[in-house]
Design a protein around this motif. Structure first.
Motif, PDB file in Angstrom:
ATOM      1  N   VAL A  51       9.941 -53.766   6.305  1.00  0.00           N
ATOM      2  CA  VAL A  51       8.777 -53.775   5.418  1.00  0.00           C
ATOM      3  C   VAL A  51       9.325 -53.767   3.997  1.00  0.00           C
ATOM      4  CG1 VAL A  51       6.737 -52.450   4.693  1.00  0.00           C
ATOM      5  CG2 VAL A  51       7.428 -52.424   7.090  1.00  0.00           C
ATOM      6  N   LYS A  53       8.112 -53.200  -0.180  1.00  0.00           N
ATOM      7  CA  LYS A  53       7.017 -52.678  -1.020  1.00  0.00           C
ATOM      8  C   LYS A  53       7.413 -52.706  -2.482  1.00  0.00           C
ATOM      9  CE  LYS A  53       5.834 -49.455   2.641  1.00  0.00           C
ATOM     10  NZ  LYS A  53       5.564 -48.068   3.030  1.00  0.00           N
ATOM     11  N   VAL A  60      -0.330 -47.889  -8.077  1.00  0.00           N
ATOM     12  CA  VAL A  60      -0.425 -46.693  -7.233  1.00  0.00           C
ATOM     13  C   VAL A  60      -0.701 -47.107  -5.789  1.00  0.00           C
ATOM     14  CG1 VAL A  60      -1.590 -44.506  -6.856  1.00  0.00           C
ATOM     15  CG2 VAL A  60      -1.227 -45.321  -9.174  1.00  0.00           C
ATOM     16  N   SER A  63      -0.872 -51.844  -1.507  1.00  0.00           N
ATOM     17  CA  SER A  63      -1.437 -52.983  -0.763  1.00  0.00           C
ATOM     18  C   SER A  63      -2.567 -53.673  -1.529  1.00  0.00           C
ATOM     19  CB  SER A  63      -1.851 -52.618   0.661  1.00  0.00           C
ATOM     20  OG  SER A  63      -2.096 -51.271   0.804  1.00  0.00           O
ATOM     21  N   GLN A 105      12.493 -51.314   3.862  1.00  0.00           N
ATOM     22  CA  GLN A 105      12.478 -50.188   4.792  1.00  0.00           C
ATOM     23  C   GLN A 105      12.191 -50.616   6.211  1.00  0.00           C
ATOM     24  OE1 GLN A 105       8.449 -47.988   4.091  1.00  0.00           O
ATOM     25  NE2 GLN A 105       9.298 -48.423   2.058  1.00  0.00           N
ATOM     26  N   GLU A 106      12.542 -49.737   7.142  1.00  0.00           N
ATOM     27  CA  GLU A 106      12.315 -50.065   8.547  1.00  0.00           C
ATOM     28  C   GLU A 106      10.833 -49.933   8.885  1.00  0.00           C
ATOM     29  OE1 GLU A 106      15.146 -47.822  10.931  1.00  0.00           O
ATOM     30  OE2 GLU A 106      16.778 -49.078  10.169  1.00  0.00           O
ATOM     31  N   GLU A 113      -1.402 -43.339  13.270  1.00  0.00           N
ATOM     32  CA  GLU A 113      -1.084 -43.074  11.864  1.00  0.00           C
ATOM     33  C   GLU A 113      -1.873 -41.847  11.427  1.00  0.00           C
ATOM     34  OE1 GLU A 113      -1.524 -46.470   9.313  1.00  0.00           O
ATOM     35  OE2 GLU A 113       0.081 -47.550  10.349  1.00  0.00           O
ATOM     36  N   ASN A 205       0.862 -40.887   3.509  1.00  0.00           N
ATOM     37  CA  ASN A 205      -0.172 -41.679   4.187  1.00  0.00           C
ATOM     38  C   ASN A 205       0.266 -43.133   4.299  1.00  0.00           C
ATOM     39  OD1 ASN A 205      -2.490 -42.636   5.312  1.00  0.00           O
ATOM     40  ND2 ASN A 205      -3.747 -42.420   3.471  1.00  0.00           N
ATOM     41  N   PRO A 206       0.714 -43.577   5.451  1.00  0.00           N
ATOM     42  CA  PRO A 206       0.663 -42.829   6.702  1.00  0.00           C
ATOM     43  C   PRO A 206       1.943 -42.085   7.045  1.00  0.00           C
ATOM     44  CG  PRO A 206       1.181 -45.109   7.157  1.00  0.00           C
ATOM     45  CD  PRO A 206       1.058 -44.985   5.669  1.00  0.00           C
ATOM     46  N   VAL A 219       6.058 -42.810   6.120  1.00  0.00           N
ATOM     47  CA  VAL A 219       6.487 -44.140   5.661  1.00  0.00           C
ATOM     48  C   VAL A 219       5.897 -44.493   4.303  1.00  0.00           C
ATOM     49  CG1 VAL A 219       6.829 -44.940   8.041  1.00  0.00           C
ATOM     50  CG2 VAL A 219       4.707 -45.544   6.848  1.00  0.00           C
TER      51      VAL A 219
END
Ligand code: ADP
Ligand code: MG
Length: 227
Positions: A51, A53, A60, A63, A105-106, A113, A205-206, A219
């Protein structure tokens, strides 16, 4: 570190994850990359799928800015995601100077979740919130509250009182989740916010909870401190 309103500081993902590590709060494997080649190098040392980000003091909720790319299965995906994340941020009005880089990240999967939140209240002190993630919190407001200090039995009660608890407990033959690991994580979060008195707000979160015995991992983390 970046000032927000009322002299509050939003820690970036790297700083926030360092604090989690200090208190033994389990997280997925990750690295921070400023450049595409750094992103590739990190990806080479992690287990697919990955993933990516965006990391920016202006963003903030990542997504909402097209700043989270899931299910990356190759270095080619990583390179494309790097460009897309930057382009998406630009399209939402965040210029390159305000983009620190990306985390690679993995990608984790589990039974559910969950979320753990803390807010420092002037009257009550640290108020902890736990719940199931996604639609459970958005539509059903399915959360439990507790005021620090919390006993372990009260923490269990907070988790068991969730309407969605059966989803962690083998409902209709589904996998049983590692509730003790989640309870341990809540305890560690409580220790962290007690010792780090500058922390005003925390959101995990999550948190991805795995099968019983396999633990749980944060994560996504957001921490706001006092200046
Ligand atoms: P934000 O909350 O800032 O929009 P998140 O990091 O929470 O960004 O990512 C958005 C969603 O993507 C999460 O709620 C989760 O469903 C999924 N996700 C994020 N990171 C991972 C990961 N490492 N493994 C699996 N799913 C993830
Ligand atoms: Mg999140």
């Amino acid at each position: 570190m970046q000032p927000t309103t009322n002299k509050k500081i939003l820690l970036n993902e790297v700083e926030s994850r360092k604090l989690l590590k200090k208190y033994g709060i389990q997280q997925n494997e990750y690295g921070f990359a400023k450049t595409k080649s750094e992103a590739k190098e990190i990806a080479n040392n992690l287990t697919l799928p990955l993933v990516m980000k965006v990391v920016s003091p202006k963003i903030v909720h990542k997504s909402n800015f097209g700043g989270v790319k899931l299910g990356l299965n190759s270095l080619k995906d990583v390179v494309e995601a790097f460009d897309e994340i930057n382009a998406n941020a630009n399209n939402f009005g965040v210029s390159n100077i305000d983009i620190d880089g990306v985390t690679v990240q993995e990608m984790e999967s589990g039974v559910q979740e969950l979320l753990i939140g803390v807010k420092k209240d002037d009257t009550f002190g640290n108020v902890l919130v736990v719940g199931l993630g996604g639609v459970f919190v958005e539509l059903m407001k399915d959360v439990s509250l507790g005021i620090s200090p919390l006993s372990e039995s009260y923490i269990y009660k907070m988790v068991k009182n969730l309407k969605g608890f059966p989803l962690l407990d083998g409902y209709r033959g589904t996998e049983r989740a590692d509730v003790p690991a989640f309870v341990e994580m809540i305890k560690r979060v409580e220790v962290m916010v007690t010792e780090e008195d500058k922390v005003e707000e925390l959101d995990l979160n999550p948190v991805i909870i795995k099968r019983n015995g396999d633990g749980c991992l944060a994560v996504d983390v957001r921490i706001i401190t006092r200046a």
